[in-house]
Scaffold this motif. Sequence first.
Motif, PDB file in Angstrom:
ATOM      1  N   LEU A 289       1.173  -1.308  -0.076  1.00  0.00           N
ATOM      2  CA  LEU A 289      -0.154  -0.171  -0.085  1.00  0.00           C
ATOM      3  C   LEU A 289       0.822   1.412   0.208  1.00  0.00           C
ATOM      4  O   LEU A 289      -0.064   1.896  -0.259  1.00  0.00           O
ATOM      5  CB  LEU A 289      -0.719   0.048   0.458  1.00  0.00           C
ATOM      6  CG  LEU A 289      -2.057  -0.944   1.169  1.00  0.00           C
ATOM      7  CD1 LEU A 289      -3.192  -0.905   1.951  1.00  0.00           C
ATOM      8  CD2 LEU A 289      -2.860  -0.689  -0.371  1.00  0.00           C
ATOM      9  N   SER A 290       2.318   0.694   0.249  1.00  0.00           N
ATOM     10  CA  SER A 290       3.132   2.094   0.485  1.00  0.00           C
ATOM     11  C   SER A 290       3.377   2.327  -1.109  1.00  0.00           C
ATOM     12  O   SER A 290       3.870   4.117  -1.096  1.00  0.00           O
ATOM     13  CB  SER A 290       4.269   1.769   1.466  1.00  0.00           C
ATOM     14  OG  SER A 290       4.871   1.276   0.296  1.00  0.00           O
ATOM     15  N   LYS A 307      -3.804  -0.123  -9.540  1.00  0.00           N
ATOM     16  CA  LYS A 307      -3.856   1.291  -9.293  1.00  0.00           C
ATOM     17  C   LYS A 307      -3.619   1.320  -7.187  1.00  0.00           C
ATOM     18  O   LYS A 307      -4.987   0.849  -7.566  1.00  0.00           O
ATOM     19  CB  LYS A 307      -4.457   2.426  -9.424  1.00  0.00           C
ATOM     20  CG  LYS A 307      -3.008   3.983  -9.555  1.00  0.00           C
ATOM     21  CD  LYS A 307      -4.157   4.928 -10.799  1.00  0.00           C
ATOM     22  CE  LYS A 307      -3.374   6.320 -10.009  1.00  0.00           C
ATOM     23  NZ  LYS A 307      -2.506   6.925  -8.928  1.00  0.00           N
ATOM     24  N   THR A 308      -2.866   1.735  -6.750  1.00  0.00           N
ATOM     25  CA  THR A 308      -3.457   2.338  -4.942  1.00  0.00           C
ATOM     26  C   THR A 308      -4.943   3.254  -4.824  1.00  0.00           C
ATOM     27  O   THR A 308      -4.771   4.366  -5.509  1.00  0.00           O
ATOM     28  CB  THR A 308      -3.036   2.424  -4.311  1.00  0.00           C
ATOM     29  OG1 THR A 308      -1.468   1.625  -4.578  1.00  0.00           O
ATOM     30  CG2 THR A 308      -2.708   2.337  -2.648  1.00  0.00           C
ATOM     31  N   GLU A 312      -7.623   2.925   0.216  1.00  0.00           N
ATOM     32  CA  GLU A 312      -6.822   2.200   0.351  1.00  0.00           C
ATOM     33  C   GLU A 312      -5.976   2.628   0.911  1.00  0.00           C
ATOM     34  O   GLU A 312      -5.345   2.176   1.950  1.00  0.00           O
ATOM     35  CB  GLU A 312      -5.787   1.093  -0.970  1.00  0.00           C
ATOM     36  CG  GLU A 312      -6.913   0.556  -1.868  1.00  0.00           C
ATOM     37  CD  GLU A 312      -6.271  -0.419  -2.936  1.00  0.00           C
ATOM     38  OE1 GLU A 312      -6.288  -1.628  -2.394  1.00  0.00           O
ATOM     39  OE2 GLU A 312      -5.582   0.002  -3.416  1.00  0.00           O
ATOM     40  N   LYS A 313      -5.395   3.937   0.477  1.00  0.00           N
ATOM     41  CA  LYS A 313      -4.517   4.870   1.584  1.00  0.00           C
ATOM     42  C   LYS A 313      -4.570   5.096   2.451  1.00  0.00           C
ATOM     43  O   LYS A 313      -4.121   5.157   3.875  1.00  0.00           O
ATOM     44  CB  LYS A 313      -3.616   6.032   0.290  1.00  0.00           C
ATOM     45  CG  LYS A 313      -3.307   6.142  -0.600  1.00  0.00           C
ATOM     46  CD  LYS A 313      -1.460   5.883  -0.720  1.00  0.00           C
ATOM     47  CE  LYS A 313      -0.914   5.192  -1.577  1.00  0.00           C
ATOM     48  NZ  LYS A 313       0.445   5.089  -1.404  1.00  0.00           N
ATOM     49  N   LYS A 314      -6.093   5.684   2.489  1.00  0.00           N
ATOM     50  CA  LYS A 314      -6.505   5.169   3.907  1.00  0.00           C
ATOM     51  C   LYS A 314      -6.957   4.393   4.794  1.00  0.00           C
ATOM     52  O   LYS A 314      -6.171   4.056   6.178  1.00  0.00           O
ATOM     53  CB  LYS A 314      -8.291   5.408   4.058  1.00  0.00           C
ATOM     54  CG  LYS A 314      -8.132   7.239   4.119  1.00  0.00           C
ATOM     55  CD  LYS A 314      -9.688   7.551   3.978  1.00  0.00           C
ATOM     56  CE  LYS A 314     -10.167   8.747   3.643  1.00  0.00           C
ATOM     57  NZ  LYS A 314     -11.589   8.769   3.257  1.00  0.00           N
ATOM     58  N   LEU A 319      -2.892  -0.198   8.582  1.00  0.00           N
ATOM     59  CA  LEU A 319      -1.890  -0.659   9.117  1.00  0.00           C
ATOM     60  C   LEU A 319      -0.778  -0.130   9.703  1.00  0.00           C
ATOM     61  O   LEU A 319      -0.415  -0.545  10.726  1.00  0.00           O
ATOM     62  CB  LEU A 319      -1.658  -0.814   7.533  1.00  0.00           C
ATOM     63  CG  LEU A 319      -2.246  -2.756   7.208  1.00  0.00           C
ATOM     64  CD1 LEU A 319      -1.838  -2.427   6.008  1.00  0.00           C
ATOM     65  CD2 LEU A 319      -1.682  -3.306   8.215  1.00  0.00           C
ATOM     66  N   ALA A 320       0.089   0.952   9.638  1.00  0.00           N
ATOM     67  CA  ALA A 320       0.751   1.855   9.597  1.00  0.00           C
ATOM     68  C   ALA A 320       0.868   1.280  11.084  1.00  0.00           C
ATOM     69  O   ALA A 320       1.716   1.223  11.897  1.00  0.00           O
ATOM     70  CB  ALA A 320       1.097   3.397   9.307  1.00  0.00           C
TER      71      ALA A 320
END
Lengths: 350, 238
Positions: A289-290, A307-308, A312-314, A319-320
């Motif tokens: 996801l990064s 494409k992410t 997904e970035k959210k 996850l982080a």
Amino acid sequence: MMGKVNTKSSTDTDLLNLGLDTLMEKYPYLKDFFSALEIDPCPGQKTPAMLIESLSLDHLSQFGLDHESLSAQVLEFIATMEQCRHKIHGSMDHLVIGAGFDKNGCPEAMGITLFPGEVVSVVGPTGSGKSQLLSDIECLAQGDTPSGRKVLPDGKTLDAQSRFSGEFRLVAQLSQNMNFVMDLTVEAFLQMHAESRLIDNIPGKIERIYQSAVMLAGEPFFLDTAITSLSGGQSRALMIADVAYLSASPVVLIDEIENAGIDRVKAVSLLLNKEKIVLIATHDPLLALSCDRRIVIKNGGIADVVKTLAAEKKSAACLADLDKKLGLLRERVRKGQHLIFDQNFFSDHL
Amino acid sequence: MNQLKKSDSSIRLVTVAGPPSSGKTSLILHTAAVLLEQGLRIGIIKFDCLTGDDHKRYECAGLPVKKGLAGGLCPDHFFIANIEACVQWAIDQGFDLLISESAGLCNRCSPHIKGVLAVCVIDHLSGVHTPRKIGPMLKNADLVVLTKGDIVSQAEREVFAFRVRQANAKAAVLPVNGLTGQGALLAAGHFKTAPAVASLNGMRLRFTMPAALCSYCLGETKIGPDSQIGNVKTMDFT
Ligand SMILES: Nc1nc2c(ncn2[C@@H]2O[C@H](COP(=O)(O)OP(=O)(O)OP(=O)(O)O)[C@@H](O)[C@H]2O)c(=O)[nH]1
Ligand SMILES: [Mg+2]
Ligand SMILES: [Zn+2]
Ligand SMILES: [Zn+2]
């Protein structure tokens, strides 16, 4: 390079009859060259030609040389080093990977064009052909590898001479299996690498790489630590920082660094800031996801490029968070502490 | 495949040299696999000192192989006395390409011949000083293959390649992974364009092999000035 072969003989004699001091100052790597041949370039000779003349045939024959072949080698060496120095490896605008075939010989779904400053993951089951893709990029495949892909820097076929001479190294590689084997301290190691890159301001570079590596590793080490005694995480961190600042290659291939014990997201962003194309083979959701895009490999071919999404970035942010908490637990294990926690530990904000 | 054409009474010859266990056999096996695929007929000669199992690995890969054992001689001296016979064997067999693998024990000698493609194999584990130490075998090669890069860092690979270029600015320098064969494709590109030869008679070594001319070369075992005859060099303690 401009007509170096034709103009050679005249420039040759000129160089060898220049002042020795001037020459050594202009081409500092000559010092290393001479010392490898156990030649001391100082004592009183005025020109390289005189220096070479003063050596005994006995001394030269140890190295498989005579006066004439040594003169030729000095000039060849300067020419090669100057070529290295002037070659701007990093100046690639984009990299085209032209579609080939999967393991059954069916055309793969698509090719892909990669841009500097972009990080793309390569995903797919073990044995699906991720390594073949990375290997195609490394050897600048021209439809002559099992996949039939074409790898084209700036969309153009690299000339055969550059490809087969190995002088154009497109790719720097990092993988879990790689270890340091040199018997050197961190500082001496970075010094040696920097010197081989013929760059200026070496001390500044060393300091920056060292600082980044410590930041990625999380556990401090020192400039006078032997590289072979670094922990797995520290070694990986130093390798990544070194590639970011010192490698000439515009593309970085990373194979499975999820267990490396370093801050993977920071590692990726460090490489990105250096305007490299970064490709990561991974199964790790946080790493995937990064990345901006994911190349999906199936049965030896590229099946899709995903494409992410913004959503997904959210998710990646959650996850982080989780990753940080796991890090805390790891830290407690390291310190010999007890690990008692429940669901709330994961849902609470840090 | 026009570039591969050669007359029936000649053969492309490649000499592969390198220190022991540097990955010579691994390189040759992967490179030959690429060339077999392209339809070339390939023969192998393995030079060794006493024994060795390399010929079995070649046979397993379906490559016809002859073994030359040097016994007490320097394997490179033995090589040069026998390579012409190997070439004639390979021409008789109708091969397109003959690859010879050196024993790799003598760092002082170098089997490279003028007019024959000369390959030197060194591995990244052997240390950054190796390119300086192995002398004529590296200096006079046309192609230098660097193996075992899969287990050392990128930085060490870059330093190593730089040191190799310092020692031999003219050669092509290619990394090849002896386990997976990655990089063998480019090596194959060099192998298949090796010059074709009909006979080596009259051709020359690129570098004089050191004379084996002292009494110890000839079997003397007793120590002392009375026993030292011929080409003897003494250390300087001043
Ligand atoms: N990790 C790794 N191992 C390699 C590589 N190349 C060769 N090896 C290993 O190194 C060992 C020696 O390889 P060989 O190909 O037999 O070397 P060689 O030069 O032919 O050895 P001799 O003929 O005995 O002198 C073997 O165990 C190989 O599997 C490589 O690129 N990476
Ligand atoms: Mg072998
Ligand atoms: Zn010898
Ligand atoms: Zn002797």
